[in-house]
Design a protein around this motif. Structure first.
Motif, PDB file in Angstrom:
ATOM      1  N   VAL A 483     -17.254   7.944  10.251  1.00 14.90           N
ATOM      2  CA  VAL A 483     -17.566   8.420  11.592  1.00 14.90           C
ATOM      3  C   VAL A 483     -18.129   9.831  11.486  1.00 14.90           C
ATOM      4  N   GLU A 484     -19.257  10.061  12.099  1.00 16.82           N
ATOM      5  CA  GLU A 484     -19.898  11.368  12.069  1.00 16.82           C
ATOM      6  C   GLU A 484     -19.487  12.144  13.312  1.00 16.82           C
ATOM      7  N   ALA A 485     -18.818  13.258  13.124  1.00 16.30           N
ATOM      8  CA  ALA A 485     -18.353  14.115  14.206  1.00 16.30           C
ATOM      9  C   ALA A 485     -18.033  15.471  13.618  1.00 16.30           C
ATOM     10  N   PRO A 486     -17.992  16.543  14.421  1.00 18.91           N
ATOM     11  CA  PRO A 486     -17.626  17.857  13.872  1.00 18.91           C
ATOM     12  C   PRO A 486     -16.288  17.830  13.153  1.00 18.91           C
ATOM     13  N   MET A 487     -15.287  17.180  13.713  1.00 20.82           N
ATOM     14  CA  MET A 487     -13.986  17.010  13.066  1.00 20.82           C
ATOM     15  C   MET A 487     -13.547  15.560  13.296  1.00 20.82           C
ATOM     16  N   PRO A 488     -13.972  14.617  12.431  1.00 25.23           N
ATOM     17  CA  PRO A 488     -13.682  13.190  12.661  1.00 25.23           C
ATOM     18  C   PRO A 488     -12.242  12.831  12.328  1.00 25.23           C
ATOM     19  N   ARG A 489     -11.319  13.294  13.171  1.00 25.73           N
ATOM     20  CA  ARG A 489      -9.901  13.014  12.973  1.00 25.73           C
ATOM     21  C   ARG A 489      -9.264  12.653  14.301  1.00 25.73           C
ATOM     22  N   LEU A 490      -8.252  11.792  14.242  1.00 26.00           N
ATOM     23  CA  LEU A 490      -7.452  11.433  15.410  1.00 26.00           C
ATOM     24  C   LEU A 490      -5.992  11.364  15.003  1.00 26.00           C
ATOM     25  N   SER A 491      -5.129  11.364  16.002  1.00 31.93           N
ATOM     26  CA  SER A 491      -3.703  11.239  15.730  1.00 31.93           C
ATOM     27  C   SER A 491      -3.408   9.894  15.072  1.00 31.93           C
ATOM     28  N   ASP A 492      -2.422   9.903  14.169  1.00 31.14           N
ATOM     29  CA  ASP A 492      -2.026   8.673  13.494  1.00 31.14           C
ATOM     30  C   ASP A 492      -1.459   7.648  14.477  1.00 31.14           C
ATOM     31  N   ARG A 493      -1.145   8.096  15.688  1.00 34.11           N
ATOM     32  CA  ARG A 493      -0.623   7.176  16.705  1.00 34.11           C
ATOM     33  C   ARG A 493      -1.719   6.387  17.395  1.00 34.11           C
ATOM     34  N   VAL A 494      -2.998   6.782  17.274  1.00 32.61           N
ATOM     35  CA  VAL A 494      -4.064   6.123  18.036  1.00 32.61           C
ATOM     36  C   VAL A 494      -5.271   5.771  17.180  1.00 32.61           C
ATOM     37  N   ASP A 495      -5.261   6.051  15.879  1.00 32.72           N
ATOM     38  CA  ASP A 495      -6.467   5.817  15.080  1.00 32.72           C
ATOM     39  C   ASP A 495      -6.770   4.329  14.931  1.00 32.72           C
ATOM     40  N   GLU A 496      -5.756   3.454  14.851  1.00 37.36           N
ATOM     41  CA  GLU A 496      -6.024   2.021  14.759  1.00 37.36           C
ATOM     42  C   GLU A 496      -6.603   1.464  16.061  1.00 37.36           C
ATOM     43  N   SER A 497      -6.172   1.984  17.186  1.00 39.70           N
ATOM     44  CA  SER A 497      -6.757   1.520  18.449  1.00 39.70           C
ATOM     45  C   SER A 497      -8.229   1.910  18.525  1.00 39.70           C
ATOM     46  N   PHE A 498      -8.579   3.098  18.017  1.00 41.57           N
ATOM     47  CA  PHE A 498      -9.994   3.482  17.968  1.00 41.57           C
ATOM     48  C   PHE A 498     -10.761   2.574  17.009  1.00 41.57           C
ATOM     49  N   ALA A 499     -10.198   2.275  15.858  1.00 44.99           N
ATOM     50  CA  ALA A 499     -10.872   1.398  14.901  1.00 44.99           C
ATOM     51  C   ALA A 499     -11.065   0.000  15.482  1.00 44.99           C
ATOM     52  N   GLY A 500     -10.057  -0.494  16.213  1.00 44.54           N
ATOM     53  CA  GLY A 500     -10.202  -1.797  16.846  1.00 44.54           C
ATOM     54  C   GLY A 500     -11.281  -1.799  17.911  1.00 44.54           C
ATOM     55  N   LEU A 501     -11.349  -0.734  18.712  1.00 42.37           N
ATOM     56  CA  LEU A 501     -12.395  -0.622  19.721  1.00 42.37           C
ATOM     57  C   LEU A 501     -13.771  -0.549  19.078  1.00 42.37           C
ATOM     58  N   ARG A 502     -13.881   0.212  18.004  1.00 41.62           N
ATOM     59  CA  ARG A 502     -15.171   0.325  17.308  1.00 41.62           C
ATOM     60  C   ARG A 502     -15.615  -1.030  16.767  1.00 41.62           C
ATOM     61  N   GLN A 503     -14.711  -1.770  16.153  1.00 37.87           N
ATOM     62  CA  GLN A 503     -15.064  -3.068  15.598  1.00 37.87           C
ATOM     63  C   GLN A 503     -15.424  -4.063  16.705  1.00 37.87           C
ATOM     64  N   ARG A 504     -14.731  -4.009  17.844  1.00 39.56           N
ATOM     65  CA  ARG A 504     -15.050  -4.894  18.969  1.00 39.56           C
ATOM     66  C   ARG A 504     -16.435  -4.569  19.528  1.00 39.56           C
ATOM     67  N   MET A 505     -16.799  -3.299  19.583  1.00 40.34           N
ATOM     68  CA  MET A 505     -18.126  -2.921  20.066  1.00 40.34           C
ATOM     69  C   MET A 505     -19.217  -3.413  19.114  1.00 40.34           C
ATOM     70  N   ILE A 506     -18.947  -3.396  17.811  1.00 41.57           N
ATOM     71  CA  ILE A 506     -19.925  -3.927  16.853  1.00 41.57           C
ATOM     72  C   ILE A 506     -20.153  -5.413  17.120  1.00 41.57           C
TER      73      ILE A 506
END
Length: 775
Positions: A483-506
């Motif tokens: 992921v390209e971003a100034p600081m591509p980090r998220l809390s360990d409590r929500v990173d899988e939900s972001f990954a799931g959303l990203r994969q669903r959008m693909i």
């Protein structure tokens, strides 16, 4: 006659005055005299017998001139007073008779108002006993009969709109998909009618209640289907690569009207459900026509059209299918109308209109374009009750909350009791498109309905947490892969939900929309722009900002949605395959931010304006998918119209039900959570020194001889090239190349500045390569 009455009254007044002065001097109480000192003996004896004392003792008192006892006051009557006393007696008698008559008339009427016949109750009034020493000939008693009202019936409660019974079908969103459900109005819970990893929606009951038509994406395209409610058998009605949805039955149950998106344009079609006949096209206007409703007489169709520059309700006669004769019932610019539906008698059309931040239900006469709409209820997606006396609508459960936390309601309003609050049935998730039939759901479910009623959805993702050191915070900020971003980090409590959303959008769009972000996590000490909330969820690793460049390129469409006093935005992402296999067409006019920068004062004050047409193509509702995975949109700030950083359509947060401070405690130690001042501190004032500073006397520098300066040749002035505004319909190729760097919208904060190009779009459909549910 009037003058004669006035003269008689004047004479009576003068006569009464003479009588009062003659018989009742002002030196004594009116009508009462004390016994004179030289009263005759017979008068003294009469008073003594009345008072019950001896005449000798009373005469002795009178002879001494002492005032008599209180009980010796008498009323003296002579011949001159008799006429006046008789007149007073007659007047009192008339007043008493009037009271008797009024009581005889009023008391039974009062009992009648209280409801039912009354029974008499006797009240006995006894005279007060006389004081000691006074003899009363006889005690008098008075009985007054009062009619006591019998309690009448209590006020009748307004009828329950759901008391007509039957079944209400609707679509319900849960775990990333919409399926069909039904609410039984006999007190039992809702029943699931369909299940699968696809979307079923827009249900419509047939006139006899035996079949349910709906739109589905179960076979890779949006087509129409019919569900037999008794057997559970599903029949496919259309099989094309075009988008087809929103069916509406004809009164005889042999036809359905529906919307179809053909050649990048919405139009209305009708189809014979028995087969053997091609669909018949009703509208040909180059603008969008959708959401049809068939009239109960079978000869008219109402629908929504954008042909006049805004969403309005139109009707057309099937006896003369000429769009030139179509009637615009609403013809309004400030209200976007949608979802028309005929009443059972065909006289009214109910529709949804968003106004002043509220979803409202109106009705309008079906044959009178000059009539004004009547406000009926609050909600969206209206439909009529089987008897026509009530309207049900959907309330609550918008995408301001993630789908896991949202709840919907079916609210029914009785049109005969406009002041009574609607009755509501709660549902376990966001619902849409209700339809009502008087036919009850079969007791024994069959076929696909029986199987669907037992289905349970699998969770969309599972959070995997890596343990941290016992001395530190319980969770950490983890890096996002690729992921390209100034600081591509998220809390360990929500990173899988972001990954799931990203994969669903693909999978849904065919390209990696979330591969580039304007922001994810930000530094704890990063300042927040004035006007924005200092409790920035990016610092907790629970927020991300989508890139803004695709908005100008036409790959992202923003729609405005007002909820009360707040403004929200719905984001749609263009899909790669524009053949109907991905996404769906847009239905509402999008919001355009560019006019605010074009010198238009009206658009500047409004923060932009609505576009006059709907962009063509197929899109995915990113806002809805984000809510499915726990990411919710945020409202714009109150000053967003003049303060562009307050628009915030790009920001999505995942609070997990926590407040900001609790979320910060999850990833940072307590000693780092002192709240930074969101504004720069003033420059410190220098402290005066007690030791004077010695100022040296400067040495005089001789002035050098001035050398002539050559004349400068002026450079040609650069003419600024106006930036072309993007077209509403960008040209999209099936295999896009690298997109050049797009002009960014105004910069928001220093740490959010990131000018970057759009990622290279894949040449083939990307299939998810990892399982987000794996532990």
């Amino acid at each position: 006659m009037l003058s004669r009455i006035v003269r008689v009254g004047s004479r009576l007044g003068r006569l009464a005055g003479r009588v009062r002065r003659a018989y009742f001097p002002p030196t004594a109480p009116s009508g009462f005299k004390q016994i004179p000192r030289y009263a005759p003996a017979d008068a003294v004896a009469g008073v003594a017998s009345t008072a019950g004392v001896s005449a000798a003792s009373l005469a002795d008192v009178v002879s001494r001139g002492a005032p008599p006892p209180p009980d010796t006051l008498i009323f003296r009557v002579n011949r001159r007073q008799i006429p006046f006393i008789v007149l007073l007696f007659l007047v009192n008698l008339a007043l008493f008779a009037t009271l008797i008559v009024a009581g005889a008339v009023f008391i039974p009427g009062l009992a009648t108002l209280q409801g039912g016949p009354a029974s008499p109750v006797a009240i006995v009034i006894t005279a007060t006993p006389p004081p000691p020493g006074v003899t009363v000939a006889a005690e008098s008693t008075l009985q007054i009969f009062i009619q006591t009202a019998t309690p009448g019936p209590s006020p009748t409660a307004p009828p329950d709109p759901f008391s007509t019974g039957g079944t209400i079908a609707f679509s319900l969103r849960a775990d990333g998909h919409s399926n069909l459900w039904a609410a039984r109005l006999d007190g039992r819970g809702p029943v699931r009618l369909s299940a699968g990893q696809w979307d079923d929606r827009d249900p419509a009951f047939s006139p006899d209640g035996t079949h349910l038509a709906f739109a589905s994406h179960r076979d890779g395209q949006w087509d129409l289907y019919a569900l037999d409610m008794s057997t559970g058998q599903v029949t496919r009605l259309t099989a094309t690569r075009d988008y087809e949805a929103n069916p509406s039955w004809s009164p005889d149950g042999l036809w359905v009207a529906y919307e179809a998106y053909v050649n990048n344009n919405f139009d209305i079609y009708i189809l014979n459900v028995t087969g053997g006949q091609k669909p018949i096209r009703i509208t040909y206007n180059p603008t969008a026509d959708f959401a049809p409703s068939w009239s109960p007489d079978g000869r008219h169709i109402a629908w929504v059209s954008v042909r006049d520059g805004s969403l309005d309700i139109f009707t057309i006669s099937l006896d003369d299918i000429s769009e030139d004769k179509a009637i615009d019932l609403t013809h309004s610019r400030d209200v976007q109308e949608d979802d028309p539906t005929y009443s059972p008698d065909g006289k009214l059309i109910a529709f949804h209109g968003a106004s002043s931040g509220l979803d409202l239900i109106y009705t309008i006469p079906a044959d009178d374009p000059a009539a004004a709409p009547t406000l009926r209820a609050q909600g969206r997606k209206p439909t009529w009750g089987p008897a026509g006396g009530s309207i049900i609508a959907v309330t609550g459960a918008a995408v301001e909350q993630p789908s896991q936390q949202a709840h919907g309601f079916i609210a029914a309003t009785n049109l005969g009791n406009p002041g009574v609050a609607p009755a509501a049935i709660p549902m376990p998730g966001p619902i849409d498109s209700p339809t009502w039939t008087s036919v009850a759901l079969p007791t024994t479910l069959q076929g696909t309905i029986a199987a669907a009623s037992l289905a349970v959805n699998a969770p969309l993702w599972k959070e995997v947490v890596t343990p941290t050191a016992a001395s530190g915070p319980p969770y950490s900020l983890v890096a996002l892969s690729d992921v390209e971003a100034p600081m591509p980090r998220l809390s360990d409590r929500v990173d899988e939900s972001f990954a799931g959303l990203r994969q669903r959008m693909i999978a849904e769009t065919g390209w990696d929309f979330l591969a580039s972000l304007d922001n994810a996590s930000v530094d704890l000490k990063s300042p927040v722009e004035p006007g924005l909330d200092p409790n920035d969820w990016h610092k907790a690793g629970r927020a991300f900002d989508i890139v803004q460049a695709p908005v100008l390129a036409g790959w992202v469409i923003i729609e405005r949605e007002d909820a009360g006093q707040q403004t929200f935005w719905r984001t749609f992402v263009r899909v790669r395959q524009q053949d109907g296999s991905q996404g769906e067409p847009l239905r509402r006019l999008p919001w355009d931010f560019q006019p605010r920068f074009a010198g238009d004062p009206v658009a500047y004050d409004a923060g932009g304006r609505y576009k006059t047409d709907i962009p063509p193509g197929y899109f995915v509702d990113f806002t809805q998918l984000a809510a499915d995975f726990g990411w919710q949109r945020v409202p714009a700030t109150d000053n967003w119209r003049s303060f562009y950083p307050g628009v915030l359509y790009w920001e999505f947060i995942n609070t997990g039900g926590l407040d900001w401070y609790a979320a910060m405690r999850e990833v940072f130690p307590l000693n780092l959570l002192s709240t930074p001042t969101p504004f720069l501190s003033p420059t410190p004032t220098q402290t005066a020194s007690t030791t004077p500073t010695v100022t040296k006397t400067p040495t005089r520098t001789p002035i050098p001889t001035r050398t002539p300066t050559p004349t400068r040749t002026p450079s040609p002035t650069r003419t600024a090239t106006a930036t072309r505004a993007p077209t509403n319909t960008p040209t999209v190729t099936n295999t896009p190349t690298n997109t050049p760097t797009a002009t960014r919208l105004p910069t928001r904060t220093p740490f959010r500045v990131a000018t970057r190009t759009l990622p290279a779009l894949p040449t083939i459909t990307i299939t998810p390569t990892f399982d987000v549910n794996a532990p």
